[in-house]
Every structure is written in structure tokens, then in C-alpha cells.
Design a protein around this motif. Structure first.
Motif, PDB file in Angstrom:
ATOM      1  N   ASP A   1      -0.849  -8.075  14.520  1.00  0.00           N
ATOM      2  CA  ASP A   1      -0.714  -6.702  15.018  1.00  0.00           C
ATOM      3  C   ASP A   1       0.742  -6.267  15.056  1.00  0.00           C
ATOM      4  N   ASP A   2       1.640  -7.179  15.445  1.00  0.00           N
ATOM      5  CA  ASP A   2       3.072  -6.842  15.461  1.00  0.00           C
ATOM      6  C   ASP A   2       3.561  -6.492  14.055  1.00  0.00           C
ATOM      7  N   CYS A   3       3.129  -7.267  13.054  1.00  0.00           N
ATOM      8  CA  CYS A   3       3.557  -7.013  11.677  1.00  0.00           C
ATOM      9  C   CYS A   3       2.940  -5.717  11.151  1.00  0.00           C
ATOM     10  N   ARG A   4       1.680  -5.455  11.509  1.00  0.00           N
ATOM     11  CA  ARG A   4       1.026  -4.214  11.071  1.00  0.00           C
ATOM     12  C   ARG A   4       1.739  -3.000  11.647  1.00  0.00           C
ATOM     13  N   GLU A   5       2.129  -3.076  12.925  1.00  0.00           N
ATOM     14  CA  GLU A   5       2.867  -1.978  13.555  1.00  0.00           C
ATOM     15  C   GLU A   5       4.224  -1.785  12.879  1.00  0.00           C
ATOM     16  N   PHE A   6       4.878  -2.895  12.523  1.00  0.00           N
ATOM     17  CA  PHE A   6       6.181  -2.789  11.863  1.00  0.00           C
ATOM     18  C   PHE A   6       6.055  -2.119  10.502  1.00  0.00           C
ATOM     19  N   LEU A   7       5.108  -2.554   9.685  1.00  0.00           N
ATOM     20  CA  LEU A   7       4.959  -1.991   8.338  1.00  0.00           C
ATOM     21  C   LEU A   7       4.522  -0.529   8.373  1.00  0.00           C
ATOM     22  N   ALA A   8       3.777  -0.143   9.429  1.00  0.00           N
ATOM     23  CA  ALA A   8       3.311   1.237   9.524  1.00  0.00           C
ATOM     24  C   ALA A   8       4.458   2.215   9.709  1.00  0.00           C
ATOM     25  N   ALA A   9       5.612   1.754  10.154  1.00  0.00           N
ATOM     26  CA  ALA A   9       6.758   2.632  10.360  1.00  0.00           C
ATOM     27  C   ALA A   9       7.422   3.029   9.043  1.00  0.00           C
ATOM     28  N   PHE A  10       7.097   2.355   7.935  1.00  0.00           N
ATOM     29  CA  PHE A  10       7.732   2.614   6.644  1.00  0.00           C
ATOM     30  C   PHE A  10       6.706   3.174   5.656  1.00  0.00           C
ATOM     31  N   PRO A  11       7.169   3.895   4.669  1.00  0.00           N
ATOM     32  CA  PRO A  11       6.242   4.326   3.596  1.00  0.00           C
ATOM     33  C   PRO A  11       5.618   3.118   2.924  1.00  0.00           C
ATOM     34  N   VAL A  12       4.398   3.265   2.480  1.00  0.00           N
ATOM     35  CA  VAL A  12       3.667   2.148   1.874  1.00  0.00           C
ATOM     36  C   VAL A  12       4.427   1.627   0.650  1.00  0.00           C
ATOM     37  N   GLY A  13       4.628   0.322   0.616  1.00  0.00           N
ATOM     38  CA  GLY A  13       5.300  -0.313  -0.513  1.00  0.00           C
ATOM     39  C   GLY A  13       6.806  -0.244  -0.487  1.00  0.00           C
ATOM     40  N   GLN A  14       7.392   0.448   0.509  1.00  0.00           N
ATOM     41  CA  GLN A  14       8.842   0.604   0.527  1.00  0.00           C
ATOM     42  C   GLN A  14       9.554  -0.670   1.002  1.00  0.00           C
ATOM     43  N   VAL A  15       8.925  -1.393   1.917  1.00  0.00           N
ATOM     44  CA  VAL A  15       9.531  -2.638   2.395  1.00  0.00           C
ATOM     45  C   VAL A  15       8.511  -3.766   2.320  1.00  0.00           C
ATOM     46  N   THR A  16       9.019  -4.986   2.202  1.00  0.00           N
ATOM     47  CA  THR A  16       8.204  -6.200   2.257  1.00  0.00           C
ATOM     48  C   THR A  16       8.706  -7.051   3.412  1.00  0.00           C
ATOM     49  N   LEU A  17       7.813  -7.326   4.357  1.00  0.00           N
ATOM     50  CA  LEU A  17       8.178  -8.132   5.511  1.00  0.00           C
ATOM     51  C   LEU A  17       8.027  -9.615   5.156  1.00  0.00           C
ATOM     52  N   VAL A  18       9.078 -10.393   5.389  1.00  0.00           N
ATOM     53  CA  VAL A  18       9.080 -11.828   5.114  1.00  0.00           C
ATOM     54  C   VAL A  18       9.283 -12.566   6.437  1.00  0.00           C
ATOM     55  N   LEU A  19       8.314 -13.379   6.826  1.00  0.00           N
ATOM     56  CA  LEU A  19       8.422 -14.193   8.029  1.00  0.00           C
ATOM     57  C   LEU A  19       8.936 -15.578   7.645  1.00  0.00           C
ATOM     58  N   GLU A  20      10.023 -15.992   8.282  1.00  0.00           N
ATOM     59  CA  GLU A  20      10.666 -17.257   7.947  1.00  0.00           C
ATOM     60  C   GLU A  20      10.336 -18.301   9.014  1.00  0.00           C
ATOM     61  N   LEU A  21       9.669 -19.386   8.594  1.00  0.00           N
ATOM     62  CA  LEU A  21       9.255 -20.438   9.520  1.00  0.00           C
ATOM     63  C   LEU A  21      10.439 -21.335   9.847  1.00  0.00           C
TER      64      LEU A  21
END
Length: 513
Positions: free
Chosen positions: A367-387
Motif C-alpha cells: 500500500d505504501d508503494c502504491r500510494e507513492f507511485l500514484a503521485a506520479f504520472p503512469v510510467g514516469q518513475v520506477t520504484l526500486v526497493l533495495e534489500l
């Protein structure tokens, strides 16, 4: 570190604890250095023994080949062609000093004397009828000789190794360890003398290793007191540091005893005050050096202390369970600061955020990642989670469902600091990841350390075989940049391209790019 508040102790108690805190690191440091020296010497003697066996096996391989070549000649006349064949093996085979032939246990032909030398063979002198460590022969008395004997019926061929090669190996293989070669009841030391007394036992790091191919063994070890001598020789700077940190610990303990409030309270206060802010470090493409994205790094902007380093508060935040809400707040601030400028990003602009084992214990991260991506136009950013690997991420049903849901959302997974953590390879096996981030310690050794460079090349090769993207951290020089780019590293990150900066400076740098 702004994690506690003032609260005085009594003077005697404070001084006693300060002295104890000062002495304890010194005592522990000396014990740890002694333990480390013991382990290093034990490892060194084990490696020395292995290398000695490898060297002696190599020497005996040459004698065995020579004997195999000559065995068909045994029993035939010792004419010029036979003598030429014997001498040819001495010339062709490294380490082989002399070769001889025997028939019915009588030596009758030699590479040294031709047919002028005859001697009776006693098979009992040879271990399993094959090896004899002897103290010289008529040509070189009192000089060690290792003889290899190959028998087939009445025929036998001999090839010997000069003691010069044996003692050289015993002396030069290790700087610290002493070595002994034992064949049956006889043994050879670094002084070149063959003895048949009991093999000495080394007081420090004694290691016994027998060859799996020939009937001999080696013993490696050091005399008593070598651990302390090794520490004095190798760790003088460490001793100074131990004393320094002991004194420093005493001084810090004296001051910090006045601060008694639980550190988590200060973290909770800072979280409520939005003092944890994002800093951004650019990530560039390896081939074009164009910006491909950035990594989001958490900083604590304390109202009194200024910026607090993340290594001072991130581990505590993970331990007390605050890292998840802190990361959630970081994602929201990042979206609020970067979303208005999203049009300036190239499509698919990568934004990397660190996560830990705490984030992988439930599905709230989706849900946190979905909320983050919703703030940007679709396809404009790619979220990368680093373990990150401060805590081990277990491959449970929840983690698998979490990673599957993140991939469906378009979020990519990267393993941070790959090559340094004990679980990196386990993550590759258990989780579907997209990127490997090479730890900066390997990048820093480019051009300086061959072993680290080989590890680095292996990681790059592994990523290619697994069809994973690869990011190199800590790039600070042009040499490092060119080395990595030449090997096809996809993305580069480091001070060469930019330091972590606030969002306004990131946007200015992006406009400049």
C-alpha cells in the motif's frame, strides 16, 4: 548523538563506571587480537600444509611419469640407447635428479653412472614399495633424496628428487610456519637433514596433512610464543588503537552517564516532528553517463545537532521497530518533493529506497508503494526497493506474497551491498530480484587489489548469467568508472557523479544535466 537527555550520577559511581568502560575495551581488544592471531596462524599453517602437499605432489608426479616412461626398459641391456633414455627423463622432467633401472631387485643401469654402478634393492626401505626418503647416496652423501620406485614383476624403474628442491619448498612456502616432510619413519626438516626420530610437535597451530596420492605427509606449525610475536609484528597499530579507544570509551562513558532517557523517545519525537528528511544521490547509466534515477537516503535534521549520520540512528530505528513508519514518512516526503517536477524526469526514472526485514513482515509495504507511485504520472518513475542485510529476511509465505504483489505493481527489487552480506546468495535463490548493487568496498579496490577485482568481475558475470541489472556504488574516480563501464555495468552511483543532496539541489542538477 541526540538520543538522550541529561541526568546526573554520583561522582564515585560515574568515575568507577568510566574506568571500567575504559579498561574493558582494552582487555577485550587484546583478547580479540590474540584470538584473531591464533586463528590467522592456524589458517596460515593449514594453507601452508596444503601448499606443501601440492608442491610435493607436483614433484612426485614428474618422478612417476619418468618411471612410467622407463619401466619398459627394465631388464633390457644397459646400452647407449637405454642410458640416453634415462638421461632424457632427467633433462625433460622438472625436479627429477636421477633415474635408474633394476631387474630382479638389482640396480644395473643409472643415468649418472650408466652400467658402472650396481646395487641391491631392499623393498622394505620403501613405504608401500614406492617411496623412500633417504639421507643421500654415494654421489651426494648426507644430502636428502626422495626416491620413487615403480615395480612390475621383476622390472623396476626409479626416479629421485634432489633434497635441494625439497628443502627449498620447506623453507620458502611460508614466512611464519615451520614445515616437516615425513615418509615412513624418516622425516626431513628445513635444515636439509633426514632423521628417523619421532616427529616434533609444534606448540602453536600444529597441522598434519597427508597426501591423498602418495604415501607421505607434512606437518606445519610454529614454536611456543609465536602468537605474541606475531601480534607484536603485525598489530602494533591495532594495539595503539585499542588503547586509544579504551581511553575514548572511558571519556565518553563519563559524559554519557548523564544522559539516561530511552533513545526511542527521541526517535519518536523526531518522527512526529518530520525531522527525518530525504536526501538524493544520482544514479547514471554506465554507457552514456546520463541520469537514470536516484537513491533516496534518510537524514535526520535535528533542531540542535544539525544533520545526524544515518549509521547513528538507522540501526536503533530497526531495533525498536520505528524503521517502517520512518520509511513510510520518507516515501511520502519524496513523492511530495519530486512529483511536481516529474515532467523533467526521463520515462522510467528510477527512485531507489532501502527496506529491511521489518518491512517484509506484512503486506502494508504494498500500500505504501502504491500510494507513492500514484503521485506520479503512469510510467514516469520506477520504484526500486533495495534489500539491506542488517537483519536476515526469511523466505516465508508472507515475504513471497509481498514480493509477488510488488512486482505486479511494477516495483523492482534490488539486493544492496551485494557480495558482503552472508545472505546475498540466499536472496538470489529465494526471492525474485531485478538488480544487484555491488558494494563500494569492491569498487574502491579497482586498480589496487587483484582479489577484490576478481570478486567484482565474478559478480558482474553472475548478474549477466542471471539476466539481472547491476548497479555499482561508491564510484569516485574516472578509472573506476571506465573499468565498470567497459564490463557492461548498467548503472553507476558515487561521488564522481554527485553527493547526496536535498531535493531542490537535485532538481537543479537535473536541469543542468
Amino acid at each position: 548523538m541526540p538520543l538522550t537527555v541529561t541526568g546526573p550520577r554520583k561522582s564515585f559511581t560515574r568515575h568507577s563506571i568510566s574506568v571500567l568502560c575504559g579498561l574493558l575495551p582494552i582487555l577485550l581488544g587484546v583478547l580479540i587480537l590474540h584470538w584473531q592471531a591464533e586463528r590467522t596462524l592456524e589458517k596460515s599453517t593449514a594453507q601452508t600444509a596444503q601448499e606443501a602437499v601440492r608442491q610435493f605432489d607436483l614433484m612426485l608426479d614428474n618422478t612417476a611419469l619418468a618411471a612410467q616412461e622407463l619401466l619398459p626398459l627394465a631388464g633390457q641391456p644397459c646400452d647407449s640407447s637405454a642410458q640416453l633414455a634415462l638421461r632424457e627423463q632427467v633433462t625433460r622432467r622438472p625436479f627429477v635428479r636421477a633415474t635408474t633401472l633394476s631387474w630382479q631387485k638389482n640396480i644395473y643401469c643409472s643415468s649418472l653412472f650408466g652400467s658402472q654402478y650396481e646395487s641391491r634393492v631392499n623393498p622394505d626401505d620403501y613405504v608401500d614399495g614406492r617411496l623412500w626418503l633417504m639421507n643421500g647416496n654415494p654421489v651426494t652423501p648426507d644430502t636428502a633424496l626422495l626416491v620413487y620406485r615403480l615395480v612390475e614383476g621383476d622390472k623396476a624403474a626409479f626416479a629421485s628428487i634432489d633434497g635441494y628442491h625439497l628443502t627449498n619448498a620447506l623453507r620458502l612456502i611460508s614466512r611464519y610456519a615451520n614445515l616437516i616432510l615425513q615418509v615412513g619413519p624418516n622425516w626431513l626438516g628445513a635444515d636439509g637433514k633426514v632423521r628417523n626420530t619421532q616427529v616434533p610437535v609444534f606448540a602453536v597451530a600444529h597441522h598434519h596433512l597427508a597426501s591423498e596420492r602418495y604415501r607421505y605427509s607434512v606437518d606445519a606449525g610454529m614454536p611456543a610464543g609465536e602468537v605474541w610475536r606475531y601480534m607484536q609484528d603485525r598489530y602494533p597499530a591495532m594495539f595503539s588503537l585499542v588503547v586509544f579507544f579504551g581511553l575514548l570509551a572511558g571519556v565518553l562513558a563519563h559524559a554519557l552517564q548523564k544522559r539516561v532517557t530511552a533513545p526511542t523517545h527521541e526517535l519518536q519525537r523526531a518522527l512526529g516532528a518530520n525531522e527525518f528528511i530525504p536526501y538524493f544521490q544520482p544514479v547514471v547509466r554506465g554507457d552514456t553517463r546520463e541520469w537514470a534515477g536516484c537513491e533516496v537516503l534518510m537524514r535526520w535534521k535535528h533542531p540542535k545537532e544539525g544533520l545526524v549520520r544515518p549509521d547513528l540512528f538507522i540501526p536503533l530505528a530497526e531495533e525498536c521497530g520505528l524503521i517502517v513508519p520512518m520509511t513510510r514518512a520518507l516515501l511520502r516526503q519524496t513523492a511530495a518533493q519530486l512529483a511536481p517536477h516529474a515532467a523533467r524526469f526521463s520515462p522510467g526514472f528510477h527512485i531507489g529506497v532501502n527496506i529491511t526485514a521489518r518491512h517484509c513482515q506484512d503486506l502494508a509495504l504494498v500500500d505504501d508503494c502504491r500510494e507513492f507511485l500514484a503521485a506520479f504520472p503512469v510510467g514516469q518513475v520506477t520504484l526500486v526497493l533495495e534489500l539491506t542485510e542488517r537483519e536476515l529476511i526469511e523466505p516465508t509465505d508472507i515475504t513471497r506474497r509481498l514480493f509477488d504483489a510488488l512486482h505486479e505493481l511494477g516495483v523492482m527489487i534490488a539486493i544492496d551491498d551485494f557480495g558482503t552480506g552472508h545472505s546475498s546468495l540466499g536472496y538470489l535463490r529465494n526471492f525474485n530480484v531485478d538488480y544487484l548493487k555491488i558494494d563500494q568496498s569492491f569498487v574502491a579496490m579497482i586498480g589496487a587489489d587483484a582479489l577484490s577485482r576478481h570478486i567484482l568481475d565474478s559478480i558482474i558475470e553472475l548478474s549477466g548469467k542471471l539476466d539481472l541489472g547491476i548497479v555499482a556504488e561508491g564510484v569516485e574516480t574516472v578509472e573506476q568508472c571506465e573499468y565498470l563501464a567497459a564490463r557492461g555495468v548498467d548503472f553507476l552511483q558515487g561521488y564522481l557523479f554527485g553527493k547526496p543532496v536535498p531535493s531542490d539541489e537535485l532538481i537543479k542538477s537535473l536541469d543542468h544535466q
